[in-house]
Design an enzyme around this catalytic site. Structure first.
Site, PDB file in Angstrom:
ATOM      1  N   ASN A   9       0.957  -1.215   0.012  1.00  0.00           N
ATOM      2  CA  ASN A   9      -0.110  -0.016   0.009  1.00  0.00           C
ATOM      3  C   ASN A   9       1.076   1.081  -0.011  1.00  0.00           C
ATOM      4  O   ASN A   9       1.727   1.419   0.971  1.00  0.00           O
ATOM      5  CB  ASN A   9      -0.991   0.051   1.317  1.00  0.00           C
ATOM      6  CG  ASN A   9      -1.658   1.132   1.231  1.00  0.00           C
ATOM      7  OD1 ASN A   9      -1.723   2.151   0.186  1.00  0.00           O
ATOM      8  ND2 ASN A   9      -2.624   1.125   2.334  1.00  0.00           N
ATOM      9  N   TRP A  10       1.093   1.960  -1.133  1.00  0.00           N
ATOM     10  CA  TRP A  10       1.888   2.825  -1.311  1.00  0.00           C
ATOM     11  C   TRP A  10       1.334   4.382  -0.675  1.00  0.00           C
ATOM     12  O   TRP A  10       2.131   5.426  -0.435  1.00  0.00           O
ATOM     13  CB  TRP A  10       2.189   3.233  -2.748  1.00  0.00           C
ATOM     14  CG  TRP A  10       3.135   2.426  -3.422  1.00  0.00           C
ATOM     15  CD1 TRP A  10       3.557   0.973  -3.136  1.00  0.00           C
ATOM     16  CD2 TRP A  10       3.575   2.419  -4.655  1.00  0.00           C
ATOM     17  NE1 TRP A  10       4.489   0.578  -3.876  1.00  0.00           N
ATOM     18  CE2 TRP A  10       4.331   1.113  -4.978  1.00  0.00           C
ATOM     19  CE3 TRP A  10       3.505   3.256  -5.758  1.00  0.00           C
ATOM     20  CZ2 TRP A  10       4.896   1.081  -6.438  1.00  0.00           C
ATOM     21  CZ3 TRP A  10       3.826   3.241  -7.174  1.00  0.00           C
ATOM     22  CH2 TRP A  10       4.750   1.879  -7.263  1.00  0.00           C
ATOM     23  N   LYS A  11      -0.050   4.243  -0.556  1.00  0.00           N
ATOM     24  CA  LYS A  11      -0.672   5.440  -0.026  1.00  0.00           C
ATOM     25  C   LYS A  11      -0.291   6.623  -0.611  1.00  0.00           C
ATOM     26  O   LYS A  11      -0.467   6.484  -1.896  1.00  0.00           O
ATOM     27  CB  LYS A  11      -0.118   5.617   1.680  1.00  0.00           C
ATOM     28  CG  LYS A  11      -0.413   4.117   2.452  1.00  0.00           C
ATOM     29  CD  LYS A  11      -0.171   4.421   3.870  1.00  0.00           C
ATOM     30  CE  LYS A  11      -0.425   3.289   4.807  1.00  0.00           C
ATOM     31  NZ  LYS A  11      -0.230   3.389   6.119  1.00  0.00           N
ATOM     32  N   HIS A  97      -9.555   1.289   4.679  1.00  0.00           N
ATOM     33  CA  HIS A  97      -8.343   1.530   5.260  1.00  0.00           C
ATOM     34  C   HIS A  97      -8.866   2.416   6.527  1.00  0.00           C
ATOM     35  O   HIS A  97      -9.602   3.372   6.308  1.00  0.00           O
ATOM     36  CB  HIS A  97      -7.477   2.097   4.492  1.00  0.00           C
ATOM     37  CG  HIS A  97      -5.993   2.103   5.167  1.00  0.00           C
ATOM     38  ND1 HIS A  97      -5.625   2.864   6.096  1.00  0.00           N
ATOM     39  CD2 HIS A  97      -4.786   1.198   4.778  1.00  0.00           C
ATOM     40  CE1 HIS A  97      -4.164   2.569   6.587  1.00  0.00           C
ATOM     41  NE2 HIS A  97      -4.084   1.532   5.714  1.00  0.00           N
ATOM     42  N   GLU A  99      -7.179   4.724   7.537  1.00  0.00           N
ATOM     43  CA  GLU A  99      -6.860   6.027   7.420  1.00  0.00           C
ATOM     44  C   GLU A  99      -8.116   6.860   6.681  1.00  0.00           C
ATOM     45  O   GLU A  99      -8.441   8.127   6.732  1.00  0.00           O
ATOM     46  CB  GLU A  99      -5.552   6.032   6.743  1.00  0.00           C
ATOM     47  CG  GLU A  99      -4.419   6.156   7.361  1.00  0.00           C
ATOM     48  CD  GLU A  99      -3.108   5.579   6.629  1.00  0.00           C
ATOM     49  OE1 GLU A  99      -3.401   5.499   5.413  1.00  0.00           O
ATOM     50  OE2 GLU A  99      -2.335   4.938   7.256  1.00  0.00           O
ATOM     51  N   GLU A 169      -5.524  -4.495  10.492  1.00  0.00           N
ATOM     52  CA  GLU A 169      -4.497  -3.479  10.681  1.00  0.00           C
ATOM     53  C   GLU A 169      -4.824  -3.018  11.926  1.00  0.00           C
ATOM     54  O   GLU A 169      -5.652  -2.045  12.034  1.00  0.00           O
ATOM     55  CB  GLU A 169      -4.462  -2.781   9.658  1.00  0.00           C
ATOM     56  CG  GLU A 169      -4.181  -3.337   8.143  1.00  0.00           C
ATOM     57  CD  GLU A 169      -3.667  -2.469   7.136  1.00  0.00           C
ATOM     58  OE1 GLU A 169      -2.679  -2.406   6.572  1.00  0.00           O
ATOM     59  OE2 GLU A 169      -4.331  -1.385   7.188  1.00  0.00           O
ATOM     60  N   GLY A 175       2.394   2.520  10.859  1.00  0.00           N
ATOM     61  CA  GLY A 175       3.300   3.402  10.520  1.00  0.00           C
ATOM     62  C   GLY A 175       4.150   3.733  11.907  1.00  0.00           C
ATOM     63  O   GLY A 175       4.955   4.924  12.074  1.00  0.00           O
ATOM     64  N   SER A 215       3.232  -1.966  10.301  1.00  0.00           N
ATOM     65  CA  SER A 215       4.684  -2.237  10.511  1.00  0.00           C
ATOM     66  C   SER A 215       5.327  -3.517  10.304  1.00  0.00           C
ATOM     67  O   SER A 215       6.354  -4.088  10.760  1.00  0.00           O
ATOM     68  CB  SER A 215       5.018  -1.804  12.014  1.00  0.00           C
ATOM     69  OG  SER A 215       4.692  -0.440  12.145  1.00  0.00           O
ATOM     70  N   GLY A 236       2.702  -0.873   4.396  1.00  0.00           N
ATOM     71  CA  GLY A 236       2.791   0.503   3.811  1.00  0.00           C
ATOM     72  C   GLY A 236       4.310   0.637   3.688  1.00  0.00           C
ATOM     73  O   GLY A 236       4.745   0.668   2.868  1.00  0.00           O
ATOM     74  N   GLY A 237       4.974   1.490   4.765  1.00  0.00           N
ATOM     75  CA  GLY A 237       6.508   1.780   4.668  1.00  0.00           C
ATOM     76  C   GLY A 237       7.661   1.003   4.052  1.00  0.00           C
ATOM     77  O   GLY A 237       7.995   1.323   3.096  1.00  0.00           O
TER      78      GLY A 237
HETATM   79  P1  13P Z   1       2.853   0.375   7.851  1.00  0.00           P
HETATM   80  O1  13P Z   1       3.254  -0.904   7.305  1.00  0.00           O
HETATM   81  O2  13P Z   1       3.713   1.816   7.224  1.00  0.00           O
HETATM   82  O3  13P Z   1       2.652   0.352   9.184  1.00  0.00           O
HETATM   83  O4  13P Z   1       1.398   0.695   7.166  1.00  0.00           O
HETATM   84  C1  13P Z   1       0.564  -0.386   7.322  1.00  0.00           C
HETATM   85  C2  13P Z   1      -0.810   0.100   6.505  1.00  0.00           C
HETATM   86  O5  13P Z   1      -1.354   0.835   6.834  1.00  0.00           O
HETATM   87  C3  13P Z   1      -0.763  -0.703   5.128  1.00  0.00           C
HETATM   88  O6  13P Z   1      -2.242  -0.526   4.670  1.00  0.00           O
END
Ligand code: 13P
Length: 253
Positions: A9-11, A97, A99, A169, A175, A215, A236-237
């Site tokens: 997930n590049w966000k 998600h 967010e 999640e 994050g 994470s 994500g990251g």
């Molecule tokens: P991180 O891997 O950066 O914690 O993000 C997780 C996430 O929200 C994937 O959708």
């Protein structure tokens, strides 16, 4: 056998040039996907077509949108429909998600509408659920996640539900560098599966892929993915770093 999935997930990160370079770097590195293993890249809307074209013909590799509209088409400025996504070769969409739930007020009921429109049109949803820290502290995470599933998913037929990938999640692990322990992940994934089984039966529940997100990195992916009810990760990251994400793909057991 359940599908195992490494989903990036590049966000809202990277320019299209950086994204293209990242995909080039990832596909040039040795990665192995067995018949039941998939890699999925959820990229920003303007990069969907580039990514779909670049990854076309790669077995078990797909591109996902990070959101879609709850409406079929029409006067909804700024929205992107399932049909629009499909017209640029997209087969998966991330829905709900945390967010989007938090910053754009997406409710369980609103997400149910998005799920319906996806499933009526052969778009595969990756449905996110997960609790905030206060809920985990109060040890009521199972009830919290059950409500998310009940209100967004449990009106679906069994056949429809089997098209859905669930991503658990925990918000406190996103994050933050704070990963759920593999035991914590296994415990709630097993709960999610048993909750599905209570409504749809064990046989259906056993077919649903449940990804862990929060994470995930190369250094913890093997341990997390080795848990019985963890069928991969939504990342994500670490998905923004080629070596990390390739190692996460290769950690699918
Ligand atoms: P991180 O891997 O950066 O914690 O993000 C997780 C996430 O929200 C994937 O959708």
């Amino acid at each position: 056998m359940r599908k195992q999935i490494a989903a990036a997930n590049w966000k809202m990160n990277l320019t299209i040039q950086q994204g293209e370079q990242l995909l080039n770097d990832i596909i040039s590195k040795p990665h192995e996907l067995a018949a039941h293993q998939l890699a999925v890249f959820a990229v920003p809307f303007p990069y969907l077509q580039m990514a779909a074209q670049k990854l076309a013909g790669k077995t078990n590799v797909f591109v996902a949108a990070q959101n879609c509209s709850n409406k079929k088409n029409g006067a909804y400025t700024g929205e992107t429909s399932v049909e629009i996504l499909q017209s640029v070769g997209i087969q998966y969409v991330v829905l709900g998600h945390s967010e989007r739930r938090e910053y754009y007020n997406e409710s369980n009921q609103f997400l149910a509408e998005k799920l319906d429109i996806c499933l009526a049109n052969n778009m595969k949803p990756i449905f996110c659920c997960g609790e905030p820290f206060a809920i985990r502290e109060a040890n009521t995470q199972n009830e919290f996640v059950a409500k998310q599933l009940d209100e967004s998913l449990f009106h679906l037929t069994a056949t429809q539900l089997q098209e859905v990938v669930i991503a658990y999640e925990p918000i406190w692990a996103i994050g933050t560098g704070k990963t759920a322990s593999s035991a914590q992940a296994q415990e709630i994934h097993a709960f999610i599966r048993s909750h599905i089984a209570a409504t749809y039966g064990v046989e259906i529940a056993e077919t649903i892929s449940i990804l862990y997100g929060g994470s995930v990195k190369a250094s913890n992916a093997v341990e997390l993915f080795s848990q019985t009810d963890v069928d991969g990760g939504l990342v994500g990251g670490a998905s923004l770093i080629a070596d990390e994400f390739v190692a996460i793909i290769n950690a699918l057991s």
